[in-house]
Design a protein around this motif. Structure first.
Motif, PDB file in Angstrom:
ATOM      1  N   ILE A   1     -29.645  15.552  44.472  1.00 41.95           N
ATOM      2  CA  ILE A   1     -28.966  16.427  43.522  1.00 41.95           C
ATOM      3  C   ILE A   1     -29.239  17.892  43.865  1.00 41.95           C
ATOM      4  CG2 ILE A   1     -28.889  14.787  41.619  1.00 41.95           C
ATOM      5  CD1 ILE A   1     -31.333  16.193  40.421  1.00 41.95           C
ATOM      6  N   ALA A   2     -30.264  18.140  44.688  1.00 43.49           N
ATOM      7  CA  ALA A   2     -30.551  19.498  45.148  1.00 43.49           C
ATOM      8  C   ALA A   2     -29.432  20.047  46.019  1.00 43.49           C
ATOM      9  CB  ALA A   2     -31.870  19.523  45.915  1.00 43.49           C
ATOM     10  N   GLY A   3     -28.560  19.171  46.508  1.00 37.12           N
ATOM     11  CA  GLY A   3     -27.432  19.604  47.313  1.00 37.12           C
ATOM     12  C   GLY A   3     -26.262  20.116  46.498  1.00 37.12           C
ATOM     13  N   TRP A   4     -26.430  20.220  45.185  1.00 33.04           N
ATOM     14  CA  TRP A   4     -25.373  20.728  44.312  1.00 33.04           C
ATOM     15  C   TRP A   4     -25.683  22.113  43.766  1.00 33.04           C
ATOM     16  CZ3 TRP A   4     -20.628  18.685  43.243  1.00 33.04           C
ATOM     17  CH2 TRP A   4     -20.400  17.371  43.677  1.00 33.04           C
ATOM     18  N   ARG A   5     -26.967  22.481  43.725  1.00 28.59           N
ATOM     19  CA  ARG A   5     -27.338  23.749  43.117  1.00 28.59           C
ATOM     20  C   ARG A   5     -28.640  24.254  43.727  1.00 28.59           C
ATOM     21  NH1 ARG A   5     -28.190  23.151  36.915  1.00 28.59           N
ATOM     22  NH2 ARG A   5     -30.094  22.104  37.615  1.00 28.59           N
ATOM     23  N   GLY A   6     -28.621  25.493  44.203  1.00 26.37           N
ATOM     24  CA  GLY A   6     -29.840  26.082  44.729  1.00 26.37           C
ATOM     25  C   GLY A   6     -30.821  26.334  43.603  1.00 26.37           C
ATOM     26  N   GLY A   7     -32.082  25.973  43.821  1.00 21.91           N
ATOM     27  CA  GLY A   7     -33.066  26.089  42.755  1.00 21.91           C
ATOM     28  C   GLY A   7     -34.272  26.919  43.143  1.00 21.91           C
ATOM     29  N   ILE A   8     -34.837  27.613  42.176  1.00 19.74           N
ATOM     30  CA  ILE A   8     -36.073  28.357  42.390  1.00 19.74           C
ATOM     31  C   ILE A   8     -37.166  27.405  42.876  1.00 19.74           C
ATOM     32  CG2 ILE A   8     -37.897  29.680  41.220  1.00 19.74           C
ATOM     33  CD1 ILE A   8     -35.742  30.623  39.237  1.00 19.74           C
ATOM     34  N   ASN A   9     -37.920  27.852  43.869  1.00 28.39           N
ATOM     35  CA  ASN A   9     -39.062  27.113  44.408  1.00 28.39           C
ATOM     36  C   ASN A   9     -38.663  26.005  45.384  1.00 28.39           C
ATOM     37  OD1 ASN A   9     -41.972  26.749  44.509  1.00 28.39           O
ATOM     38  ND2 ASN A   9     -41.690  24.850  43.377  1.00 28.39           N
ATOM     39  N   CYS A  10     -37.370  25.782  45.553  1.00 25.92           N
ATOM     40  CA  CYS A  10     -36.947  24.736  46.499  1.00 25.92           C
ATOM     41  C   CYS A  10     -35.650  25.131  47.214  1.00 25.92           C
ATOM     42  CB  CYS A  10     -36.794  23.391  45.801  1.00 25.92           C
ATOM     43  SG  CYS A  10     -35.658  23.404  44.387  1.00 25.92           S
ATOM     44  N   GLY A  11     -35.450  26.435  47.413  1.00 21.82           N
ATOM     45  CA  GLY A  11     -34.200  26.908  48.014  1.00 21.82           C
ATOM     46  C   GLY A  11     -33.951  26.388  49.411  1.00 21.82           C
ATOM     47  N   LEU A  12     -34.993  26.307  50.234  1.00 17.59           N
ATOM     48  CA  LEU A  12     -34.811  25.801  51.598  1.00 17.59           C
ATOM     49  C   LEU A  12     -34.479  24.315  51.578  1.00 17.59           C
ATOM     50  CD1 LEU A  12     -34.998  27.527  54.178  1.00 17.59           C
ATOM     51  CD2 LEU A  12     -36.136  28.576  52.242  1.00 17.59           C
ATOM     52  N   TYR A  13     -35.161  23.573  50.712  1.00 18.80           N
ATOM     53  CA  TYR A  13     -34.861  22.144  50.578  1.00 18.80           C
ATOM     54  C   TYR A  13     -33.411  21.949  50.121  1.00 18.80           C
ATOM     55  CZ  TYR A  13     -34.991  17.357  48.784  1.00 18.80           C
ATOM     56  OH  TYR A  13     -34.713  16.037  48.537  1.00 18.80           O
ATOM     57  N   CYS A  14     -33.008  22.721  49.105  1.00 16.01           N
ATOM     58  CA  CYS A  14     -31.623  22.627  48.634  1.00 16.01           C
ATOM     59  C   CYS A  14     -30.645  22.905  49.770  1.00 16.01           C
ATOM     60  CB  CYS A  14     -31.371  23.617  47.494  1.00 16.01           C
ATOM     61  SG  CYS A  14     -32.281  23.267  45.976  1.00 16.01           S
ATOM     62  N   SER A  15     -30.957  23.898  50.591  1.00 20.99           N
ATOM     63  CA  SER A  15     -30.036  24.267  51.661  1.00 20.99           C
ATOM     64  C   SER A  15     -29.884  23.155  52.690  1.00 20.99           C
ATOM     65  CB  SER A  15     -30.496  25.564  52.337  1.00 20.99           C
ATOM     66  OG  SER A  15     -31.682  25.374  53.082  1.00 20.99           O
ATOM     67  N   THR A  16     -30.972  22.387  52.935  1.00 22.63           N
ATOM     68  CA  THR A  16     -30.834  21.272  53.868  1.00 22.63           C
ATOM     69  C   THR A  16     -29.911  20.197  53.304  1.00 22.63           C
ATOM     70  OG1 THR A  16     -32.795  20.041  53.044  1.00 22.63           O
ATOM     71  CG2 THR A  16     -33.156  21.670  54.785  1.00 22.63           C
ATOM     72  N   LYS A  17     -29.968  20.010  51.987  1.00 20.41           N
ATOM     73  CA  LYS A  17     -29.121  18.991  51.367  1.00 20.41           C
ATOM     74  C   LYS A  17     -27.669  19.465  51.254  1.00 20.41           C
ATOM     75  CE  LYS A  17     -32.529  16.182  51.086  1.00 20.41           C
ATOM     76  NZ  LYS A  17     -32.582  15.031  52.028  1.00 20.41           N
ATOM     77  N   PHE A  18     -27.463  20.774  51.052  1.00 19.08           N
ATOM     78  CA  PHE A  18     -26.111  21.323  51.121  1.00 19.08           C
ATOM     79  C   PHE A  18     -25.526  21.070  52.511  1.00 19.08           C
ATOM     80  CE2 PHE A  18     -26.905  23.639  47.225  1.00 19.08           C
ATOM     81  CZ  PHE A  18     -25.648  23.956  46.721  1.00 19.08           C
ATOM     82  N   ALA A  19     -26.327  21.318  53.547  1.00 18.15           N
ATOM     83  CA  ALA A  19     -25.869  21.112  54.922  1.00 18.15           C
ATOM     84  C   ALA A  19     -25.477  19.661  55.162  1.00 18.15           C
ATOM     85  CB  ALA A  19     -26.958  21.538  55.906  1.00 18.15           C
ATOM     86  N   LEU A  20     -26.298  18.746  54.668  1.00 22.14           N
ATOM     87  CA  LEU A  20     -25.998  17.325  54.851  1.00 22.14           C
ATOM     88  C   LEU A  20     -24.699  16.928  54.157  1.00 22.14           C
ATOM     89  CD1 LEU A  20     -29.409  15.465  54.503  1.00 22.14           C
ATOM     90  CD2 LEU A  20     -27.949  15.616  56.523  1.00 22.14           C
ATOM     91  N   ALA A  21     -24.431  17.546  53.010  1.00 24.11           N
ATOM     92  CA  ALA A  21     -23.193  17.226  52.292  1.00 24.11           C
ATOM     93  C   ALA A  21     -21.981  17.569  53.145  1.00 24.11           C
ATOM     94  CB  ALA A  21     -23.145  17.974  50.962  1.00 24.11           C
TER      95      ALA A  21
END
Length: 282
Positions: free
Chosen positions: A134-154
């Motif tokens: 679900i991190a691939g739907w919204r960038g979040g404080i404290n996990c922005g890099l993780y979110c970005s990897t999941k956005f990329a995978l999407a």
């Protein structure tokens, strides 16, 4: 005839539970981890275990896949599950730390898919599941890099699905919410070496929340893995259903994604009157 699964990142969490659920169907399961010794319990249950580092050179990953093909004749389902979370502010992460994060969470999945896809194309069949969040739907404080990897995978997964669908290959992004695994602790979570004091008041509350939430997540990984296996095989509750581009897992995932979609739609509508004024007037 039993299917053959190749699953990465099986030392715990979803990788381990998906391996068990697939084995229960009577399928051949090949579970991998950087450290094969961490897969001893799966090996005892009948899962074939292999050492595989998704950050290894492509030729080494190709060789592991070739060995699986030699043993079982095919790889019918690939689950790209290996990954970890880099916790901290975007600016706090060094170039080395950010690149290492993408190497595992994005480029590692690409490397394994590259190794498997030629065999699936030759058979004109197969299913690839990339593990998003679900991190691939919204960038979040404290996990922005993780979110970005999941956005990329999407983006990668949706494009790959369209490219190989005419060849009889299915591709899906699995997007779990918070499940009660070790993902928020242990070796699955790392923090940047650098701390920026200006960011502490913003980041610390989220960091504390992650710590308090660890092992109190609402999702049951056994139930989640069972649904994933049924979805990827079209069996049980998923018989007759077509795989979506992105498969949400967990009630919190459904709620969060629904909220993001509503918010983004509102933002688009709020700015639509200006956005449409920028076309060339012919």
């Amino acid at each position: 005839m039993p299917r053959t699964w190749l699953i990465t990142g099986c030392s715990g969490g979803f990788g381990k539970e998906i391996s068990k659920a697939a084995l229960a169907l009577g399928d051949n399961v090949v579970a991998t981890s950087r450290n094969e010794s961490k897969l001893a319990d799966l090996a005892e249950s009948g899962v074939h275990t292999v050492s595989l580092d998704v950050n290894a050179p492509q030729k080494d990953i190709n060789a592991v896949v070739a060995e699986v093909i030699s043993k079982y004749g095919s790889i019918d389902v690939l689950v790209n599950n290996a990954g970890y979370i880099l916790e901290g502010g975007v600016e706090e992460a060094s170039d080395e730390e950010a690149r290492a994060h993408f190497d595992t969470n994005v480029f590692g999945q690409l490397a394994v898919a590259r190794a498997v896809l030629p065999y699936m194309r030759a058979k004109k069949s197969g299913t690839i599941a990339n593990m998003g969040s679900i991190a691939g739907w919204r960038g979040g404080i404290n996990c922005g890099l993780y979110c970005s990897t999941k956005f990329a995978l999407a983006g990668i997964t949706e494009a790959l699905k369209k490219e190989v669908q005419p060849l009889g290959i299915s591709v899906v992004l699995i997007e779990p919410g918070y499940f009660r695994t070790d993902f928020l602790s242990g070796g699955h979570k790392v923090t940047p070496k650098k701390t920026i004091e200006d960011l502490v008041p913003v980041i610390k509350p989220l960091k504390d929340m992650f710590s308090m939430y660890d092992h109190k997540q609402p999702g049951d990984p056994v139930k989640g893995a069972q649904l994933i296996v049924e979805a990827l095989t079209g069996t049980g509750r998923c018989a007759g259903r077509q795989l979506p581009d992105r498969l949400a897992i967990g009630s919190d995932a459904v709620a969060m994604i629904s909220g993001v979609l509503e918010h983004k739609k509102k933002e688009l509508d709020d700015w639509k009157d200006l956005a449409v004024t920028t076309d060339i007037s012919d």
